[in-house]
Design an enzyme around this catalytic site. Structure first.
Site, short mmCIF file in Angstrom:
data_model
loop_
_atom_site.label_atom_id
_atom_site.label_comp_id
_atom_site.label_asym_id
_atom_site.label_seq_id
_atom_site.Cartn_x
_atom_site.Cartn_y
_atom_site.Cartn_z
N ASN A 12 -58.43 -32.40 13.15
CA ASN A 12 -59.18 -31.74 12.08
C ASN A 12 -58.31 -31.77 10.83
OD1 ASN A 12 -60.57 -30.02 10.40
ND2 ASN A 12 -60.26 -28.17 11.65
N LYS A 14 -59.01 -30.98 7.85
CA LYS A 14 -59.33 -29.93 6.88
C LYS A 14 -59.38 -30.52 5.46
CE LYS A 14 -57.48 -26.63 10.13
NZ LYS A 14 -56.86 -25.33 10.40
N HIS A 97 -66.13 -23.60 12.83
CA HIS A 97 -64.68 -23.40 12.76
C HIS A 97 -64.41 -22.01 12.17
CE1 HIS A 97 -60.52 -23.77 11.54
NE2 HIS A 97 -60.41 -24.73 12.43
N GLU A 99 -62.43 -21.01 10.02
CA GLU A 99 -62.29 -20.98 8.56
C GLU A 99 -63.67 -20.98 7.89
OE1 GLU A 99 -59.59 -24.30 8.30
OE2 GLU A 99 -58.07 -23.06 9.29
N GLU A 169 -60.21 -21.63 19.90
CA GLU A 169 -59.14 -21.57 18.89
C GLU A 169 -58.85 -20.11 18.54
OE1 GLU A 169 -58.94 -25.55 16.63
OE2 GLU A 169 -60.36 -24.28 15.58
N GLY A 175 -52.68 -22.68 12.47
CA GLY A 175 -51.84 -22.90 11.30
C GLY A 175 -50.66 -21.95 11.19
N SER A 215 -52.15 -24.57 16.57
CA SER A 215 -50.75 -24.99 16.61
C SER A 215 -50.40 -25.85 17.83
CB SER A 215 -49.81 -23.79 16.51
OG SER A 215 -50.04 -23.11 15.28
P1 PGA Z 1 -53.65 -26.10 13.59
O1 PGA Z 1 -55.25 -26.05 13.31
O2 PGA Z 1 -53.43 -27.15 14.65
O3 PGA Z 1 -53.04 -26.46 12.29
O4 PGA Z 1 -53.26 -24.73 14.07
C1 PGA Z 1 -56.18 -26.16 14.34
C2 PGA Z 1 -57.58 -26.00 13.79
O5 PGA Z 1 -57.79 -25.17 12.90
O6 PGA Z 1 -58.52 -26.70 14.22
#
Ligand code: PGA
Length: 255
Positions: A12, A14, A97, A99, A169, A175, A215
């Site tokens: 992803n 982003k 997601h 976000e 997640e 992140g 992560s």
């Molecule tokens: P990350 O993001 O691996 O940077 O923690 C995962 C995601 O938001 O899909």
């Protein structure tokens, strides 16, 4: 991972990578990955890079979108339809997601509309669920996950359910560099599989892929992917470099 399923490793990106950078990253990745029948590899770049990537000879990698609108067309300024994505050979779409839920107000109901529309249009939904740290500390994790799964998968028939991918997640791990321990992730994945079994029956639930996200990186991928109900990863930060994303893909080779 359970034996009847194939791994899925999805990146992803982003809001990262211009068109030129996307071409470079996807080409580098395609050159690095070795053929492995046991894993599907997906990248989800920003919309603006999809057209260019759809023309690249990156045969080992499938394309996914980070979002789409469930309607076929119409007055939805700034949105992209399933048909537009399919024209660019997009096969997967991330839905709900955290976000998008947090910053763009996406509700379980809208997530459900998108899952239904994705399936009707032949796109594979990657539906994301996950709890905040406050919810985890208040022992609400399983209630939150149950609500997101049951609401997001309302009115989905058994045949369609097989194609759905779920991504667990935990928001506190996205992140942040803080990864859920493999045991903790497995506990929630097993709970999700049990829920899916109640909704769609045990046979279908065994076919549905449940990815871990938050992560995931080369250092922890193998231990996570080694767990029975973890069928792959949805990877943000570590998917932005070809070598780290490839190292996560390579972890599926030795399992
Ligand atoms: P990350 O993001 O691996 O940077 O923690 C995962 C995601 O938001 O899909």
């Amino acid at each position: 991972m359970g034996s009847s399923r194939k791994f899925l490793i999805a990146g992803n990106w982003k809001m990262n990578k211009t068109g030129a950078e996307a071409i470079e990253l996807a080409s580098d990745l395609n050159a690095l990955v070795t053929k492995n029948k046991n894993v599907d590899i997906v990248i989800c770049p920003p919309f603006t890079a999809l057209a260019d990537l759809s023309k690249l000879p990156i045969s080992k990698i499938r394309l996914g979108s980070q979002n789409f609108h469930p309607a076929a067309n119409g007055a939805f300024t700034g949105e992209i339809s399933a048909e537009m994505l399919k024209e660019l050979h997009v096969e997967y779409v991330i839905i709900g997601h955290s976000e998008r839920r947090e910053y763009f107000g996406e509700t379980d109901k809208f997530v459900n509309e998108k899952v239904i529309s994705a399936i009707a249009n032949g796109l594979i939904p990657i539906m994301c669920v996950g709890e905040t740290i406050q919810q985890r500390d208040a022992n609400e994790t399983f209630d939150v996950i149950k609500q997101q799964i049951t609401a997001g998968l309302t009115n989905i028939d058994k045949i369609s359910a097989e194609k759905i991918v779920i991504a667990y997640e935990p928001i506190w791990a996205i992140g942040t560099g803080k990864t859920a321990t493999p045991e903790l992730a497995q506990e929630v994945h097993a709970f999700i599989r049990e829920l899916l079994s109640k909704i769609f029956g045990p046979e279908i639930s065994k076919k549905i892929k449940i990815l871990y996200g938050g992560s995931m990186k080369p250092e922890n991928a193998r231990d996570l992917l080694n767990k029975h109900d973890i069928d792959g990863g949805l990877i943000g930060g570590a998917s932005l470099k070809a070598d780290s994303f490839n190292a996560i893909i390579a972890a599926t080779n030795i399992l």
